[in-house]
Write an enzyme that holds these catalytic residues in place. Structure first.
Site, PDB file in Angstrom:
ATOM      1  N   CYS A  58     -88.102   1.230  -6.668  1.00 12.98           N
ATOM      2  CA  CYS A  58     -87.558   2.322  -7.466  1.00 12.98           C
ATOM      3  C   CYS A  58     -87.205   1.957  -8.911  1.00 12.98           C
ATOM      4  CB  CYS A  58     -86.389   2.992  -6.768  1.00 12.98           C
ATOM      5  SG  CYS A  58     -85.477   1.973  -5.627  1.00 12.98           S
TER       6      CYS A  58
ATOM      7  N   ARG B 114     -88.432  -9.412   0.632  1.00 18.31           N
ATOM      8  CA  ARG B 114     -87.040  -9.378   1.068  1.00 18.31           C
ATOM      9  C   ARG B 114     -86.758 -10.627   1.869  1.00 18.31           C
ATOM     10  NH1 ARG B 114     -86.389  -3.028   2.981  1.00 18.31           N
ATOM     11  NH2 ARG B 114     -87.039  -2.172   0.974  1.00 18.31           N
TER      12      ARG B 114
ATOM     13  N   GLN C 277     -94.872  -1.310   0.715  1.00 21.85           N
ATOM     14  CA  GLN C 277     -94.325   0.002   1.031  1.00 21.85           C
ATOM     15  C   GLN C 277     -95.257   1.063   0.496  1.00 21.85           C
ATOM     16  OE1 GLN C 277     -90.398  -0.097  -0.768  1.00 21.85           O
ATOM     17  NE2 GLN C 277     -89.519   0.347   1.232  1.00 21.85           N
TER      18      GLN C 277
ATOM     19  N   ASP D 277     -94.742   3.752  -0.948  1.00 18.10           N
ATOM     20  CA  ASP D 277     -93.570   4.353  -1.550  1.00 18.10           C
ATOM     21  C   ASP D 277     -93.949   5.553  -2.418  1.00 18.10           C
ATOM     22  OD1 ASP D 277     -90.891   4.439  -2.078  1.00 18.10           O
ATOM     23  OD2 ASP D 277     -90.788   2.452  -2.992  1.00 18.10           O
TER      24      ASP D 277
ATOM     25  N   HIS E 266     -91.728   8.193  -5.454  1.00 14.79           N
ATOM     26  CA  HIS E 266     -90.492   8.728  -5.997  1.00 14.79           C
ATOM     27  C   HIS E 266     -90.799  10.082  -6.586  1.00 14.79           C
ATOM     28  CE1 HIS E 266     -89.784   4.371  -5.775  1.00 14.79           C
ATOM     29  NE2 HIS E 266     -88.656   4.810  -5.242  1.00 14.79           N
TER      30      HIS E 266
ATOM     31  N   LYS F  91     -80.380   9.642   4.165  1.00 14.18           N
ATOM     32  CA  LYS F  91     -81.819   9.614   4.436  1.00 14.18           C
ATOM     33  C   LYS F  91     -82.175  10.271   5.748  1.00 14.18           C
ATOM     34  CE  LYS F  91     -81.597   4.975   6.477  1.00 14.18           C
ATOM     35  NZ  LYS F  91     -82.305   3.707   6.657  1.00 14.18           N
TER      36      LYS F  91
ATOM     37  N   HIS G  39     -86.599   9.250  -2.818  1.00 16.52           N
ATOM     38  CA  HIS G  39     -87.390   8.071  -2.454  1.00 16.52           C
ATOM     39  C   HIS G  39     -88.018   8.406  -1.112  1.00 16.52           C
ATOM     40  CE1 HIS G  39     -84.677   5.297  -4.917  1.00 16.52           C
ATOM     41  NE2 HIS G  39     -83.939   6.379  -4.780  1.00 16.52           N
TER      42      HIS G  39
END
Length: 678
Positions: free
Chosen positions: A366, A395, A413, A415, A417, A497, A543
């Site tokens: 993000c 991570r 990911q 991902d 946004h 979430k 997200h």
RNA sequence: GCCGGCGUAGCUCAGUUGGCAGAGCAGCCGCCUUGUAAGCGGCAGGUCGGCGGUUCGACCCCGCCCGCCGGCUCCA
């Protein structure tokens, strides 16, 4: 005096006053009396509550009752049996290891465990001994009796006082400190809510006494033989807190019948065979190396699968109105301090230095995405702005949790946004919820469970904003009539979430997708858009990830399909086997025709020839083990007729004209048809 | 990170109570030219996870480390 109860079919039954569940069963028939292990009782006064009780439990006038037996497939029966099995196991362990302290022993799916503190370490090899002792306890046929004790008496039983025999006939001074703690907790909990301090229920079989809510089998021989098995040992913290002492957890499995246990053990073995780590190696998809624990290496065939997943993903995102972006893996630490990751996530991050400046490896995409947002002025006309990124994040996971592709230290990911106005938020969330289900269905997952997670302890942002965001998520789910589970305190540090869990063919669920509403990050990184009023406004950010992690989703797919992937995902779709050398040229032309048809249809079709000097049987076997969906055997007959001998997923389908086969294959891949999983 | 277990050839596994390390499959070479799940023969392949210690001698015993497996905790 008599009392009347109602049976499940609605018929009444008259019993003597003080009759138990077993007496009710006896009144129906002697066979049922013998089989009865418990009852389900609904009191007339409280028709919404059905309690599961011991066979010895007394009934009251007006009760509606059902007799629970181990025959048939009553899930309550298996649960009771497993619970008793856990007690019998604890009893066996205390017999073999005097001084053992037992903590908790619940039932779990397909079995049970018991956490104990043992005077000496034990090994898997000891499990057989424990099972033997359990069998002895079963054959001793000890009655399992329930006692209800006042708190002080219960504490005398489990406390470290003088051994002896109490008024109830139970032994005293068993010196079971975990039980003492649990009883004290029951008291504290009752006092906290202002309830009356409860009586403590305790079960006893022979010399073994345990604190327990019950119910239990009426006697140990009902557990049966060949119906339970101890499966593994593990460490577990007392109350799941790593500050507490580590106990030894002994796992077991138990089923009402021998046959069910055998079937379960067989299913376990099948699960082992479809372990994605094994499939990944056997199909040459990916590997792991000591040089990078938790960091998967993808081989050429693994990348074919990867690309098939991602090609589909990209095409769907274009259709859904997303743009794709890419952001750097390493960025200045200062950015992560601003975004809040430094404060909330740094234990999981990797840090480095460039030219003596502190940098961090991104654990999330993000902040980088926000910098793209900030790269120019944004107008309300640009919103909603949907920017997707296949972002590789790192991570730091604790070493003990790494597990194949399911738990790794870097992953990609899928991902995105979405930046939008507060007014657009609800519709955007709704759009993502629907998009998510569509994508899962395409991969063959129709059964999706949804959870809504709210504000955690460690978080940023004001109360009002959290409430607003949580409200939007709940409203969307309710508007779609989606059943969901509420997970209080489980949200991300920047927002609540919705999590999506898919259920695989083996019934396991996997968290994949997530939608997170975030008012905080736009504020922190100070992004804005110009409204129609020519004023600057703060956008809201969503997200979201669909597959979650491409790596992990690949692992889930491999296990779901046992390696037999849908043709559109298979890393090797067609393998041509010439019977003899004289068919090699024709085989090559078949391969080229398939590839050309793929190119023509803008699809990648993976076709190869296996012309090794091995027997046909051998090459078929190899291709079969490689899970190639279509094996095309070509010999004199096929060459003559311009045909191919089709073997589809292990089944000989006979010869077909090549053009016809190719037409069907292209259609199957284009439509992304799914085979039966399993 | 913690608890328990494991680590011998690419894979699956034997083995030595401390005395030169073995099989099947895979690989390579050759023969076979093959009709729907393993054709035949040969060859090659190992600092027995790493480092240190004990010992005349360690794959084996001891210590530390690394990795893997099953859990706990955590999580996409």
């Amino acid at each position: 005096m008599t009392l009347r109860v109602t049976l499940p079919d609605g018929s009444p039954l008259e019993l003597d006053d003080g009759a138990s569940v077993r007496d009710a069963a006896a009144a129906i028939g002697p066979r049922l009396a013998k089989a009865a292990i418990a009852g389900r009782v609904t009191a007339a006064a409280d028709p919404d509550v059905t309690l599961l009780v011991d066979a010895s439990a007394p009934l009251r006038d007006g009760d509606s009752i059902a007799i629970v037996t181990l025959k048939g497939d009553d899930p309550d029966a298996a649960d009771i049996q497993r619970h008793t099995a856990s007690h019998v196991m604890a009893q066996a362990i205390v017999r073999l290891f005097p001084g053992a302290r037992y903590a908790i022993g619940p039932t779990i799916e397909n079995g049970f465990y018991y956490d104990l503190q043992l005077p000496e370490p034990i090994a898997e090899a000891d499990l057989a001994r424990i099972e033997k002792e359990m069998a002895k306890i079963v054959s001793q046929n000890l009655p399992v009796e329930r006692y209800e004790l006042p708190v002080d008496e219960a504490l005398a039983v489990f406390g470290a006082g003088e051994p002896g025999t109490g008024a109830s006939g139970l032994p005293l001074g068993l010196d079971q400190q975990f039980k003492v703690e649990l009883i004290e907790d029951l008291v504290t909990a009752a006092e906290a809510t202002g309830d009356e301090v409860p009586t403590i229920s305790v079960y006893r079989q022979g010399e073994f006494v345990d604190l327990c809510r019950g119910p239990h089998l009426p006697s140990t021989n009902k557990l049966g033989s060949g119906t339970f098995k101890l499966t593994s040992l593990a460490g577990a913290y007392w109350r799941g807190d790593e500050k507490n002492p580590m106990l030894t957890r002994v796992y077991g499995t138990a089923f009402p019948s021998k046959e069910e246990l055998a079937a379960y053990l067989e299913a376990l073995e099948l699960a082992r065979q479809r372990d994605h780590r094994r499939i990944g190696r056997d199909l040459d998809l990916f590997s792991f190396h000591e040089e990078g624990p938790g960091f998967p290496f993808f081989h050429p065939k693994g990348m074919r699968l990867w690309n098939a997943m991602v090609d589909f993903w990209r095409a769907e995102h274009v259709k859904a109105g997303y743009e794709e972006i890419s952001t750097p893996v390493i960025l200045r630490r200062e950015l992560w301090e601003r975004s809040g990751h430094w404060d909330n996530y740094k234990e999981n991050m990797y840090f480095t230095q460039i030219d003596d400046q502190p940098y961090a490896v991104k654990p999330m995409n993000c902040p980088g995405g926000l910098l793209i947002y900030k790269s120019r002025r944004r107008s309300y006309r640009d919103l909603p702005l949907r920017m997707a990124e296949l972002g590789r994040v790192h991570r730091h996971e604790m070493s003990g949790v790494l597990h194949g592709l399911f738990r790794v230290r870097y992953f990609t990911q899928d991902d995105a946004h979405i930046y939008c106005t507060p007014e657009q938020l609800e519709e955007e969330v709704l759009g993502v919820v629907r998009f998510m289900q569509h994508i899962y269905a395409a991969f063959g997952f129709a059964d999706v469970k949804i959870e809504l997670s709210t504000r955690p302890d460690k978080s940023i942002g004001s109360d009002e904003v959290w409430e607003l965001a949580e409200g939007v998520l709940a409203r969307v789910l309710e508007g779609e009539s989606i059943d969901y589970v509420l997970n209080p305190g489980d949200g991300a540090f920047y927002g609540p979430k919705i999590d999506f869990h898919i259920r695989d063919v083996m019934g396991r669920t996997w968290q994949c997708g997530t939608i997170q509403v975030d008012f905080a990050m736009p504020e922190r990184l100070d992004i804005s858009y110009t409204g129609a009023d020519n004023e600057e406004h703060r956008p809201v950010m969503i997200h979201r990830a669909l597959l979650g992690s491409i790596e992990r989703f690949m692992g889930i797919l491999l296990e779901h399909y046992g390696g037999n992937l849908p043709t559109w995902l298979a890393p090797q779709q067609v393998l041509v086997l010439p019977i003899a050398d004289r068919h090699a040229e024709y085989a090559a032309s078949v391969m080229r025709a398939v590839r050309a048809a793929g190119a023509e249809a803008s699809l990648t079709l993976h076709a190869d020839v296996d012309d090794r000097g091995e027997s046909v049987g051998k090459r078929i076997r190899d291709a079969q083990l490689q899970k190639v969906p279509y094996i095309l055997v070509v010999g004199d007959r096929e060459v003559e007729q311009g045909a191919v001998g089709v073997r589809e997923r292990g089944e000989d389908k006979g010869a077909r004209p090549l053009a016809e086969f190719i037409g069907d294959l292209v259609a199957e891949v284009r439509e992304r048809r799914l085979p039966e999983a399993g």
